[in-house]
Structures are given as C-alpha cells and as structure tokens.
Write a protein that holds these residues in place. Structure first.
Motif, PDB file in Angstrom:
ATOM      1  N   ASP A 183       0.834  -1.204   0.000  1.00 29.61           N
ATOM      2  CA  ASP A 183       0.000   0.000   0.000  1.00 29.61           C
ATOM      3  C   ASP A 183       0.870   1.256   0.000  1.00 29.61           C
ATOM      4  OD1 ASP A 183      -2.355  -1.549   0.186  1.00 29.61           O
ATOM      5  OD2 ASP A 183      -2.149  -1.659   2.366  1.00 29.61           O
ATOM      6  N   TYR A 184       1.943   1.212   0.769  1.00 31.27           N
ATOM      7  CA  TYR A 184       2.847   2.354   0.855  1.00 31.27           C
ATOM      8  C   TYR A 184       3.514   2.617  -0.495  1.00 31.27           C
ATOM      9  CZ  TYR A 184       6.023   5.576   3.263  1.00 31.27           C
ATOM     10  OH  TYR A 184       6.695   6.696   3.680  1.00 31.27           O
ATOM     11  N   SER A 185       3.961   1.546  -1.144  1.00 37.16           N
ATOM     12  CA  SER A 185       4.670   1.686  -2.420  1.00 37.16           C
ATOM     13  C   SER A 185       3.764   2.263  -3.499  1.00 37.16           C
ATOM     14  CB  SER A 185       5.238   0.342  -2.870  1.00 37.16           C
ATOM     15  OG  SER A 185       4.203  -0.563  -3.231  1.00 37.16           O
ATOM     16  N   LEU A 186       2.470   1.981  -3.439  1.00 31.59           N
ATOM     17  CA  LEU A 186       1.531   2.514  -4.426  1.00 31.59           C
ATOM     18  C   LEU A 186       1.418   4.036  -4.326  1.00 31.59           C
ATOM     19  CD1 LEU A 186      -1.374  -0.099  -4.204  1.00 31.59           C
ATOM     20  CD2 LEU A 186       0.335   0.139  -6.034  1.00 31.59           C
ATOM     21  N   ARG A 187       1.678   4.569  -3.131  1.00 31.28           N
ATOM     22  CA  ARG A 187       1.554   6.008  -2.904  1.00 31.28           C
ATOM     23  C   ARG A 187       2.899   6.735  -2.955  1.00 31.28           C
ATOM     24  NH1 ARG A 187      -2.138   3.042  -0.694  1.00 31.28           N
ATOM     25  NH2 ARG A 187      -4.279   3.791  -0.419  1.00 31.28           N
ATOM     26  N   HIS A 188       3.985   5.968  -3.031  1.00 34.01           N
ATOM     27  CA  HIS A 188       5.332   6.548  -3.053  1.00 34.01           C
ATOM     28  C   HIS A 188       6.107   5.937  -4.212  1.00 34.01           C
ATOM     29  CE1 HIS A 188       4.113   7.358   1.094  1.00 34.01           C
ATOM     30  NE2 HIS A 188       5.041   8.293   1.123  1.00 34.01           N
ATOM     31  N   HIS A 189       5.888   6.468  -5.397  1.00 34.52           N
ATOM     32  CA  HIS A 189       6.563   5.901  -6.561  1.00 34.52           C
ATOM     33  C   HIS A 189       8.035   6.291  -6.590  1.00 34.52           C
ATOM     34  CE1 HIS A 189       7.243   4.369 -10.569  1.00 34.52           C
ATOM     35  NE2 HIS A 189       7.784   5.529 -10.902  1.00 34.52           N
ATOM     36  N   GLY A 190       8.341   7.543  -6.255  1.00 37.27           N
ATOM     37  CA  GLY A 190       9.703   8.036  -6.375  1.00 37.27           C
ATOM     38  C   GLY A 190      10.405   8.176  -5.039  1.00 37.27           C
ATOM     39  N   GLY A 191      11.702   8.450  -5.117  1.00 33.93           N
ATOM     40  CA  GLY A 191      12.472   8.766  -3.934  1.00 33.93           C
ATOM     41  C   GLY A 191      12.896   7.561  -3.122  1.00 33.93           C
ATOM     42  N   TYR A 192      13.623   7.840  -2.058  1.00 35.61           N
ATOM     43  CA  TYR A 192      14.166   6.796  -1.196  1.00 35.61           C
ATOM     44  C   TYR A 192      13.058   5.958  -0.561  1.00 35.61           C
ATOM     45  CZ  TYR A 192      16.134   4.642   2.975  1.00 35.61           C
ATOM     46  OH  TYR A 192      16.464   3.750   3.957  1.00 35.61           O
ATOM     47  N   LEU A 193      11.991   6.625  -0.061  1.00 35.67           N
ATOM     48  CA  LEU A 193      10.933   5.877   0.614  1.00 35.67           C
ATOM     49  C   LEU A 193      10.192   4.949  -0.339  1.00 35.67           C
ATOM     50  CD1 LEU A 193       9.453   8.595   2.999  1.00 35.67           C
ATOM     51  CD2 LEU A 193      10.997   6.717   3.557  1.00 35.67           C
ATOM     52  N   GLY A 194      10.025   5.389  -1.588  1.00 31.10           N
ATOM     53  CA  GLY A 194       9.398   4.517  -2.574  1.00 31.10           C
ATOM     54  C   GLY A 194      10.255   3.281  -2.833  1.00 31.10           C
ATOM     55  N   ASP A 195      11.557   3.498  -3.032  1.00 28.26           N
ATOM     56  CA  ASP A 195      12.459   2.368  -3.257  1.00 28.26           C
ATOM     57  C   ASP A 195      12.487   1.437  -2.048  1.00 28.26           C
ATOM     58  OD1 ASP A 195      13.124   3.410  -5.718  1.00 28.26           O
ATOM     59  OD2 ASP A 195      14.969   4.372  -5.017  1.00 28.26           O
ATOM     60  N   LYS A 196      12.536   2.011  -0.857  1.00 23.39           N
ATOM     61  CA  LYS A 196      12.613   1.201   0.364  1.00 23.39           C
ATOM     62  C   LYS A 196      11.345   0.375   0.562  1.00 23.39           C
ATOM     63  CE  LYS A 196      14.777  -0.025   4.146  1.00 23.39           C
ATOM     64  NZ  LYS A 196      16.042  -0.780   4.075  1.00 23.39           N
ATOM     65  N   SER A 197      10.182   0.968   0.294  1.00 25.16           N
ATOM     66  CA  SER A 197       8.927   0.236   0.491  1.00 25.16           C
ATOM     67  C   SER A 197       8.826  -0.944  -0.469  1.00 25.16           C
ATOM     68  CB  SER A 197       7.727   1.172   0.313  1.00 25.16           C
ATOM     69  OG  SER A 197       7.677   1.709  -1.004  1.00 25.16           O
ATOM     70  N   ARG A 198       9.287  -0.767  -1.708  1.00 26.03           N
ATOM     71  CA  ARG A 198       9.255  -1.873  -2.669  1.00 26.03           C
ATOM     72  C   ARG A 198      10.261  -2.965  -2.293  1.00 26.03           C
ATOM     73  NH1 ARG A 198       7.880   2.529  -5.752  1.00 26.03           N
ATOM     74  NH2 ARG A 198      10.035   3.179  -6.118  1.00 26.03           N
ATOM     75  N   GLU A 199      11.406  -2.529  -1.788  1.00 32.37           N
ATOM     76  CA  GLU A 199      12.412  -3.501  -1.321  1.00 32.37           C
ATOM     77  C   GLU A 199      11.873  -4.337  -0.168  1.00 32.37           C
ATOM     78  OE1 GLU A 199      16.396  -3.060   1.347  1.00 32.37           O
ATOM     79  OE2 GLU A 199      16.240  -1.710  -0.375  1.00 32.37           O
ATOM     80  N   LEU A 200      11.231  -3.679   0.799  1.00 38.04           N
ATOM     81  CA  LEU A 200      10.672  -4.400   1.954  1.00 38.04           C
ATOM     82  C   LEU A 200       9.512  -5.290   1.537  1.00 38.04           C
ATOM     83  CD1 LEU A 200      10.858  -1.486   4.540  1.00 38.04           C
ATOM     84  CD2 LEU A 200      12.215  -3.588   4.570  1.00 38.04           C
ATOM     85  N   GLN A 201       8.731  -4.810   0.566  1.00 34.78           N
ATOM     86  CA  GLN A 201       7.624  -5.614   0.067  1.00 34.78           C
ATOM     87  C   GLN A 201       8.142  -6.913  -0.564  1.00 34.78           C
ATOM     88  OE1 GLN A 201       5.318  -3.627  -2.928  1.00 34.78           O
ATOM     89  NE2 GLN A 201       4.215  -5.471  -3.512  1.00 34.78           N
ATOM     90  N   THR A 202       9.229  -6.818  -1.318  1.00 33.49           N
ATOM     91  CA  THR A 202       9.840  -7.983  -1.962  1.00 33.49           C
ATOM     92  C   THR A 202      10.362  -8.962  -0.917  1.00 33.49           C
ATOM     93  OG1 THR A 202      10.454  -6.655  -3.882  1.00 33.49           O
ATOM     94  CG2 THR A 202      11.603  -8.760  -3.577  1.00 33.49           C
ATOM     95  N   GLU A 203      10.987  -8.441   0.127  1.00 30.94           N
ATOM     96  CA  GLU A 203      11.533  -9.291   1.186  1.00 30.94           C
ATOM     97  C   GLU A 203      10.434 -10.063   1.914  1.00 30.94           C
ATOM     98  OE1 GLU A 203      13.761  -6.795   3.762  1.00 30.94           O
ATOM     99  OE2 GLU A 203      15.375  -6.409   2.320  1.00 30.94           O
ATOM    100  N   GLN A 204       9.222  -9.476   1.972  1.00 33.82           N
ATOM    101  CA  GLN A 204       8.120 -10.140   2.687  1.00 33.82           C
ATOM    102  C   GLN A 204       7.538 -11.316   1.917  1.00 33.82           C
ATOM    103  OE1 GLN A 204       4.994  -7.433   3.898  1.00 33.82           O
ATOM    104  NE2 GLN A 204       5.711  -7.553   5.991  1.00 33.82           N
ATOM    105  N   ARG A 205       7.749 -11.324   0.633  1.00 37.40           N
ATOM    106  CA  ARG A 205       7.144 -12.379  -0.193  1.00 37.40           C
ATOM    107  C   ARG A 205       7.794 -13.736   0.045  1.00 37.40           C
ATOM    108  NH1 ARG A 205       6.858  -8.897  -5.842  1.00 37.40           N
ATOM    109  NH2 ARG A 205       5.052  -7.646  -5.266  1.00 37.40           N
TER     110      ARG A 205
END
Length: 205
Positions: A183-205
């Motif tokens: 949900d966070y990554s959908l709202r933060h496409h750019g920047g450090y927080l966007g990259d971090k949220s997608r990275e954490l999302q991948t780790e959870q899978r």
C-alpha cells in the motif's frame, strides 16, 4: 524580562511536554470517527488551522494521505472565499488551535455546519475549556505546555506536541486498516521511501 534557556534546558522542556501529554484524551473516539467517516463512509479527513498550527495541520494531512487515509488541508480564510465547496457531507474535520479561540477556525466551524449540520469535528488544542472545544465532537488536549520561546509567545513546544498528537492518530489508523508495504509503495513511486517500500515488500514475499 524574557527568559533565557540553554540548549539542554530547551531539550528537557520539550521532552517534559511530551511526557505530559494527557493519557486520558479520548483518542479512541477520534480514531473511530476517522475510520467511520473515511474508511467506512468514503469521506475525507480535512485538517485546518491558522499560522503555525495551520502548518502542523497541513503536515498531518499529507502524512495521513501518504499512509492510506485520504486527507487534505483547508485554509480557514480561503474557505470563506469558495474553498468551503471542497467539503462534503461524509467528511470529518480535524482542527488545530492552541488557544481554542482562533476566530477564523471558529468561523470555519460555523460555516461548515451551516452546509452540513451533522459534520463531525476533532480538535487538538492547549485549551480544552475554550470556545472551540465546546463546538467539537472530540477534544484532544496538548496539556498546554509552556513555550520555550524566550518571550513565551512563539509556537515552539506547543507545535511539537501537536505534531506528536497527529502522529498518534496517523499510526493508530494505519494499524487499524492494516496498511502494508505494498500500500505504501503505491503512494510513493519516487524517492528513497518509494524504493525502500518496494524492497521491503519484496523481502516479505
């Protein structure tokens, strides 16, 4: 004469103000109103305030929006010149006024209620016995800390506490709605927080 503080005294004063935030504020009622109006009813959270309190209100709105709760800031003066039209009957308003007497915010309540008599209001204030406090559904007290400004006037300690009260509401609502990294990554496409949220999302899978 103005008071003088050392850096350590200022830090201690700010920390003490946070420790003295009232624990008996009705946080649950405020959280329930936001969940009911926004997440169940399809409305938005509207924040408002004047001056420094308005800047805190604007920040709270953007933080809510980025964490799954649609929100926006409504300037109380601009509301009187047409922006009140952004308010819908299903919304809920979060007001910030340290004195609880801010004329423009009191007028905003009256004007919004003229449009939608049942519109609910939450207030963050340093004065729970103020005129605004008597007009709202939920009043969250800051504990009315003394400002560390040497004149005792500039919003300093009070805005620190207002920000923390906003954080309490934001994080509590995030937890209730089960806001995720995805949900966070959908709202933060750019920047450090966007990259971090997608990275954490991948780790959870």
């Amino acid at each position: 004469m103005p008071s003088e503080y050392t850096i350590d005294q200022m830090l201690q004063a700010e920390i003490e103000a946070l420790r003295n935030i009232p624990r008996d504020n009705d946080y649950e009622k405020a959280i329930a109103l936001i969940l009911e109006r926004v997440h169940d009813g399809g409305g938005r959270l509207i924040t408002s305030g004047m001056g420094k309190a308005g800047q805190i209100a604007h920040n709270i709105a953007t933080t809510f929006s980025s964490t799954g709760t649609p929100a926006y800031f409504l300037h109380p003066s601009e509301a009187q010149h047409g922006d009140l039209g952004m308010v819908c009957s299903s919304d809920v308003m979060l007001l910030i006024s340290n004195s609880g007497k801010t004329r423009e915010v009191l007028e905003l309540v009256a004007l919004a209620r003229r449009m939608y008599p049942s519109l609910p209001f939450i207030l963050i204030t340093g004065n729970p016995d103020s005129p605004l406090s008597g007009e709202v559904n939920v009043c969250l007290s800051t504990g009315n800390p003394k400002e560390v400004c040497p004149l005792g006037l500039t919003p300093t300690t009070s805005t620190t506490v207002m920000t923390v009260l906003g954080d309490l509401l934001v994080v509590s609502v995030m937890q209730r709605i089960g806001f995720t990294y995805h949900d966070y990554s959908l709202r933060h496409h750019g920047g450090y927080l966007g990259d971090k949220s997608r990275e954490l999302q991948t780790e959870q899978r």
